[in-house]
Design a protein around this motif. Structure first.
Motif, PDB file in Angstrom:
ATOM      1  N   SER A   1       0.815  -1.217   0.000  1.00  0.00           N
ATOM      2  CA  SER A   1       0.000   0.000   0.000  1.00  0.00           C
ATOM      3  C   SER A   1       0.848   1.265   0.000  1.00  0.00           C
ATOM      4  O   SER A   1       0.331   2.356  -0.187  1.00  0.00           O
ATOM      5  CB  SER A   1      -0.926   0.004   1.213  1.00  0.00           C
ATOM      6  OG  SER A   1      -0.151   0.003   2.386  1.00  0.00           O
ATOM      7  N   GLY A   2       2.152   1.140   0.202  1.00  0.00           N
ATOM      8  CA  GLY A   2       2.982   2.336   0.338  1.00  0.00           C
ATOM      9  C   GLY A   2       3.889   2.553  -0.851  1.00  0.00           C
ATOM     10  O   GLY A   2       3.822   1.852  -1.853  1.00  0.00           O
ATOM     11  N   GLY A   3       4.744   3.543  -0.717  1.00  0.00           N
ATOM     12  CA  GLY A   3       5.756   3.774  -1.743  1.00  0.00           C
ATOM     13  C   GLY A   3       5.367   4.783  -2.805  1.00  0.00           C
ATOM     14  O   GLY A   3       6.038   4.898  -3.822  1.00  0.00           O
ATOM     15  N   LEU A   4       4.277   5.506  -2.572  1.00  0.00           N
ATOM     16  CA  LEU A   4       3.810   6.442  -3.603  1.00  0.00           C
ATOM     17  C   LEU A   4       4.037   7.916  -3.249  1.00  0.00           C
ATOM     18  O   LEU A   4       4.045   8.771  -4.128  1.00  0.00           O
ATOM     19  CB  LEU A   4       2.298   6.237  -3.835  1.00  0.00           C
ATOM     20  CG  LEU A   4       1.859   4.837  -4.273  1.00  0.00           C
ATOM     21  CD1 LEU A   4       0.345   4.754  -4.279  1.00  0.00           C
ATOM     22  CD2 LEU A   4       2.415   4.504  -5.643  1.00  0.00           C
TER      23      LEU A   4
ATOM     24  N   PHE B   1      -6.604   0.809  -2.239  1.00  0.00           N
ATOM     25  CA  PHE B   1      -7.052   0.163  -3.494  1.00  0.00           C
ATOM     26  C   PHE B   1      -5.988  -0.832  -3.978  1.00  0.00           C
ATOM     27  O   PHE B   1      -6.289  -1.949  -4.377  1.00  0.00           O
ATOM     28  CB  PHE B   1      -7.260   1.214  -4.594  1.00  0.00           C
ATOM     29  CG  PHE B   1      -8.480   2.068  -4.418  1.00  0.00           C
ATOM     30  CD1 PHE B   1      -9.692   1.666  -4.940  1.00  0.00           C
ATOM     31  CD2 PHE B   1      -8.417   3.279  -3.746  1.00  0.00           C
ATOM     32  CE1 PHE B   1     -10.828   2.454  -4.802  1.00  0.00           C
ATOM     33  CE2 PHE B   1      -9.543   4.075  -3.603  1.00  0.00           C
ATOM     34  CZ  PHE B   1     -10.751   3.660  -4.123  1.00  0.00           C
ATOM     35  N   MET B   2      -4.730  -0.358  -3.940  1.00  0.00           N
ATOM     36  CA  MET B   2      -3.622  -1.152  -4.493  1.00  0.00           C
ATOM     37  C   MET B   2      -3.377  -2.425  -3.677  1.00  0.00           C
ATOM     38  O   MET B   2      -3.085  -3.484  -4.224  1.00  0.00           O
ATOM     39  CB  MET B   2      -2.373  -0.271  -4.457  1.00  0.00           C
ATOM     40  CG  MET B   2      -1.424  -0.486  -5.560  1.00  0.00           C
ATOM     41  SD  MET B   2      -0.243   0.868  -5.570  1.00  0.00           S
ATOM     42  CE  MET B   2       0.499   0.764  -3.964  1.00  0.00           C
ATOM     43  N   ALA B   3      -3.526  -2.299  -2.365  1.00  0.00           N
ATOM     44  CA  ALA B   3      -3.218  -3.436  -1.489  1.00  0.00           C
ATOM     45  C   ALA B   3      -4.236  -4.568  -1.610  1.00  0.00           C
ATOM     46  O   ALA B   3      -3.911  -5.730  -1.370  1.00  0.00           O
ATOM     47  CB  ALA B   3      -3.144  -2.953  -0.039  1.00  0.00           C
ATOM     48  N   PHE B   4      -5.483  -4.219  -1.973  1.00  0.00           N
ATOM     49  CA  PHE B   4      -6.539  -5.241  -1.966  1.00  0.00           C
ATOM     50  C   PHE B   4      -6.907  -5.793  -3.335  1.00  0.00           C
ATOM     51  O   PHE B   4      -7.559  -6.839  -3.421  1.00  0.00           O
ATOM     52  CB  PHE B   4      -7.816  -4.684  -1.315  1.00  0.00           C
ATOM     53  CG  PHE B   4      -7.736  -4.591   0.185  1.00  0.00           C
ATOM     54  CD1 PHE B   4      -7.906  -5.730   0.957  1.00  0.00           C
ATOM     55  CD2 PHE B   4      -7.513  -3.386   0.820  1.00  0.00           C
ATOM     56  CE1 PHE B   4      -7.850  -5.663   2.345  1.00  0.00           C
ATOM     57  CE2 PHE B   4      -7.440  -3.303   2.199  1.00  0.00           C
ATOM     58  CZ  PHE B   4      -7.605  -4.440   2.967  1.00  0.00           C
TER      59      PHE B   4
END
Lengths: 132, 118
Positions: A99-102, B64-67
């Protein structure tokens, strides 16, 4: 302004930036971009420099001149290590369910100048957005 | 007090999550909990309604990206609808339109589920 290192203060930091930029009649699109960049930078300070530790100090100053908006954010936490930064590729991040890194990428894309300095235990990020 | 909320509604078999307020690193956990709740209920066809979402930072995009991989591995998807221009710009800045279907209305997004895989 000074806030303690809690994510719940992000909203007031954003309002602080918007208020100063509007007073100086900065264009709304550019204000949106500065607001997001400052929010990302403060999030990084709280989550990475202070590693989520509460009660530490985050200082944010905004100056709006005839041709630019300048922001300086300082902390006394762990210095940002630029060698750990990589250009994010969102398909890969999604595959890895990360979820990170953005945030750093957003700052670099939205602001015209970005400088990191660390000295004597104090870190500073300076960002400039030129008036379009 | 949190300046972000998620409302749960349903259109047929599709779960609609309507986001209101500002989604940042502080409020992203609320959105994570909402997606977790969908997963727990076996709801993998999800439309995120962004009509009243006023702000998003990378922490919100990160949810959004994680799921998305997990939701798609269950045969579902997260489709995004009705974003305000200033919020869409942030999705676009990071190239999210290559990973997600982003459409103008919730109805359009639910129809995409009916017409099969993206």
């Amino acid at each position: 302004m000074e806030v303690s290192s809690s994510l719940r203060h992000l909203r007031s930091v954003r309002e602080f930036v918007v208020q100063h930029a509007r007073q100086a009649h900065f264009p709304e699109d550019a204000i949106d971009e500065c607001r997001l960049a400052v929010c990302e930078a403060c999030t990084n300070v709280i989550e990475h420099a202070y590693q989520g530790q509460p009660g530490r100090l985050v200082k944010v100053s905004v100056a709006v001149g005839p041709d630019r908006l300048s922001v300086r954010i300082t902390d006394n936490g762990k210095a940002f290590d630029r060698s750990t930064y990589f250009e994010p590729e969102i398909r890969r991040l999604a595959r890895e369910r990360r979820s990170g890194g953005l945030g750093v990428h957003i700052i670099r894309r939205l602001m015209d100048r970005v400088e990191y300095r660390s000295r004597d235990g104090k870190n500073e990020i300076r960002m400039v957005k030129y008036r379009p | 007090m949190s300046n972000f909320s998620v409302a749960f509604t349903r259109q047929g078999s599709i779960r609609v999550l309507s986001l209101t307020g500002e989604l940042d690193a502080h409020t992203a956990t609320e959105f994570e909990k909402a997606i977790e709740r969908c997963k727990t209920n076996g709801e993998f066809s999800i439309v995120v309604d962004g009509e009243h979402l006023a702000y998003i930072s990378s922490a919100g995009l990160g949810v959004f990206m994680a799921f998305i991989e997990e939701i798609r591995s269950e045969g579902g998807d997260i489709k995004i609808a009705a974003l305000q221009d200033r919020v869409y710009n942030v999705f676009d800045l990071l190239g999210f339109p290559i990973l997600f279907e982003i459409v103008g209305t919730v109805e359009e997004a639910t129809r995409l589920f009916a017409t099969g895989p993206q």
